[in-house]
Write a protein that holds these residues in place. Structure first.
Motif, PDB file in Angstrom:
ATOM      1  N   ASN A  51      55.986  41.778  38.393  1.00 38.91           N
ATOM      2  CA  ASN A  51      55.066  42.042  37.287  1.00 38.91           C
ATOM      3  C   ASN A  51      55.080  40.882  36.282  1.00 38.91           C
ATOM      4  O   ASN A  51      55.383  41.072  35.102  1.00 38.91           O
ATOM      5  N   PRO A  52      54.729  39.685  36.755  1.00 34.13           N
ATOM      6  CA  PRO A  52      54.811  38.504  35.888  1.00 34.13           C
ATOM      7  C   PRO A  52      53.796  38.544  34.751  1.00 34.13           C
ATOM      8  O   PRO A  52      52.735  39.159  34.863  1.00 34.13           O
ATOM      9  N   THR A  53      54.144  37.875  33.683  1.00 33.16           N
ATOM     10  CA  THR A  53      53.228  37.744  32.546  1.00 33.16           C
ATOM     11  C   THR A  53      52.136  36.736  32.914  1.00 33.16           C
ATOM     12  O   THR A  53      52.301  35.956  33.856  1.00 33.16           O
ATOM     13  N   PRO A  54      51.042  36.716  32.159  1.00 32.64           N
ATOM     14  CA  PRO A  54      50.008  35.705  32.426  1.00 32.64           C
ATOM     15  C   PRO A  54      50.573  34.276  32.373  1.00 32.64           C
ATOM     16  O   PRO A  54      50.187  33.424  33.170  1.00 32.64           O
ATOM     17  N   GLU A  55      51.485  34.039  31.464  1.00 31.43           N
ATOM     18  CA  GLU A  55      52.082  32.703  31.352  1.00 31.43           C
ATOM     19  C   GLU A  55      52.911  32.362  32.593  1.00 31.43           C
ATOM     20  O   GLU A  55      52.874  31.240  33.089  1.00 31.43           O
ATOM     21  N   GLN A  56      53.661  33.332  33.091  1.00 32.44           N
ATOM     22  CA  GLN A  56      54.461  33.102  34.297  1.00 32.44           C
ATOM     23  C   GLN A  56      53.564  32.854  35.506  1.00 32.44           C
ATOM     24  O   GLN A  56      53.885  32.027  36.358  1.00 32.44           O
ATOM     25  N   ILE A  57      52.445  33.554  35.562  1.00 30.91           N
ATOM     26  CA  ILE A  57      51.501  33.329  36.660  1.00 30.91           C
ATOM     27  C   ILE A  57      50.965  31.905  36.589  1.00 30.91           C
ATOM     28  O   ILE A  57      50.897  31.202  37.597  1.00 30.91           O
ATOM     29  N   ALA A  58      50.591  31.463  35.401  1.00 30.53           N
ATOM     30  CA  ALA A  58      50.059  30.112  35.233  1.00 30.53           C
ATOM     31  C   ALA A  58      51.084  29.050  35.629  1.00 30.53           C
ATOM     32  O   ALA A  58      50.729  27.994  36.150  1.00 30.53           O
ATOM     33  N   GLU A  59      52.358  29.344  35.406  1.00 31.15           N
ATOM     34  CA  GLU A  59      53.417  28.374  35.692  1.00 31.15           C
ATOM     35  C   GLU A  59      53.967  28.484  37.114  1.00 31.15           C
ATOM     36  O   GLU A  59      54.775  27.648  37.524  1.00 31.15           O
ATOM     37  N   PHE A  60      53.539  29.480  37.857  1.00 30.62           N
ATOM     38  CA  PHE A  60      54.063  29.695  39.209  1.00 30.62           C
ATOM     39  C   PHE A  60      53.800  28.478  40.081  1.00 30.62           C
ATOM     40  O   PHE A  60      52.706  27.919  40.083  1.00 30.62           O
ATOM     41  N   LYS A  61      54.811  28.068  40.819  1.00 34.05           N
ATOM     42  CA  LYS A  61      54.655  26.931  41.736  1.00 34.05           C
ATOM     43  C   LYS A  61      55.598  27.091  42.910  1.00 34.05           C
ATOM     44  O   LYS A  61      56.531  27.894  42.863  1.00 34.05           O
ATOM     45  N   LEU A  99      45.107  31.189  47.941  1.00 35.71           N
ATOM     46  CA  LEU A  99      45.424  32.498  47.378  1.00 35.71           C
ATOM     47  C   LEU A  99      46.021  32.362  45.975  1.00 35.71           C
ATOM     48  O   LEU A  99      45.626  33.078  45.052  1.00 35.71           O
ATOM     49  N   VAL A 100      46.932  31.427  45.793  1.00 37.23           N
ATOM     50  CA  VAL A 100      47.563  31.224  44.486  1.00 37.23           C
ATOM     51  C   VAL A 100      46.522  30.768  43.465  1.00 37.23           C
ATOM     52  O   VAL A 100      46.522  31.223  42.320  1.00 37.23           O
ATOM     53  N   VAL A 101      45.600  29.908  43.863  1.00 31.34           N
ATOM     54  CA  VAL A 101      44.539  29.454  42.958  1.00 31.34           C
ATOM     55  C   VAL A 101      43.673  30.634  42.532  1.00 31.34           C
ATOM     56  O   VAL A 101      43.317  30.764  41.355  1.00 31.34           O
ATOM     57  N   ASN A 107      43.652  35.129  36.349  1.00 31.96           N
ATOM     58  CA  ASN A 107      44.541  35.252  35.196  1.00 31.96           C
ATOM     59  C   ASN A 107      44.045  34.420  34.013  1.00 31.96           C
ATOM     60  O   ASN A 107      44.482  34.616  32.895  1.00 31.96           O
ATOM     61  N   LEU A 108      43.122  33.522  34.247  1.00 31.33           N
ATOM     62  CA  LEU A 108      42.676  32.571  33.231  1.00 31.33           C
ATOM     63  C   LEU A 108      42.148  33.250  31.972  1.00 31.33           C
ATOM     64  O   LEU A 108      42.440  32.815  30.861  1.00 31.33           O
ATOM     65  N   SER A 109      41.409  34.333  32.132  1.00 34.48           N
ATOM     66  CA  SER A 109      40.840  35.001  30.958  1.00 34.48           C
ATOM     67  C   SER A 109      41.933  35.535  30.029  1.00 34.48           C
ATOM     68  O   SER A 109      41.756  35.570  28.815  1.00 34.48           O
TER      69      SER A 109
END
Length: 115
Positions: A51-61, A99-101, A107-109
């Motif tokens: 259940n990652p936060t939007p910030e964690q999703i953006a930083e996922f790599k 898929l990650v993109v 999540n961008l919004s």
């Protein structure tokens, strides 16, 4: 077509009888290996299940190991040295990246909206 004779337990014999004429298909499927190691899928699924936060999703790599393997595959591809198995692996990495993109774009919004 070649024939193979196997000795199996009575229990397995009964299970195989239920499979019927699909046994060659099931054997072929069981011999296929995934294009990328299972731990890569597990890494992504564990991240999403956390259940990652939007910030964690953006930083996922990808992990460093995944990044290095991808660099190796890309270098071999550019040199025209990929084996068919490596080509499948590279294609799967591309599908995973797509898929990650999509996940990050969805999540961008959340990241750009004002509170």
């Amino acid at each position: 077509m070649p024939k193979i004779t196997l000795e199996v337990s009575e229990e397995l014999s009964q299970q195989l009888a239920q499979v019927g004429d699909r046994l060659p298909e099931l054997l072929a499927l069981s011999l296929q290996q995934p294009a990328v190691p299972a731990q890569i899928y597990r890494y992504i699924l564990n991240f999403l299940a956390s259940n990652p936060t939007p910030e964690q999703i953006a930083e996922f790599k990808p992990t460093l190991e995944m990044q290095e393997r991808l660099r190796t595959l890309l270098a071999r591809s550019n040199a025209g040295e990929l084996t068919p198995t490596e080509l499948k692996e590279l294609d799967e990495y591309e599908r995973i990246e797509h898929l990650v993109v999509i996940i990050k774009a969805g999540n961008l919004s959340y990241l750009t909206s004002s509170p």
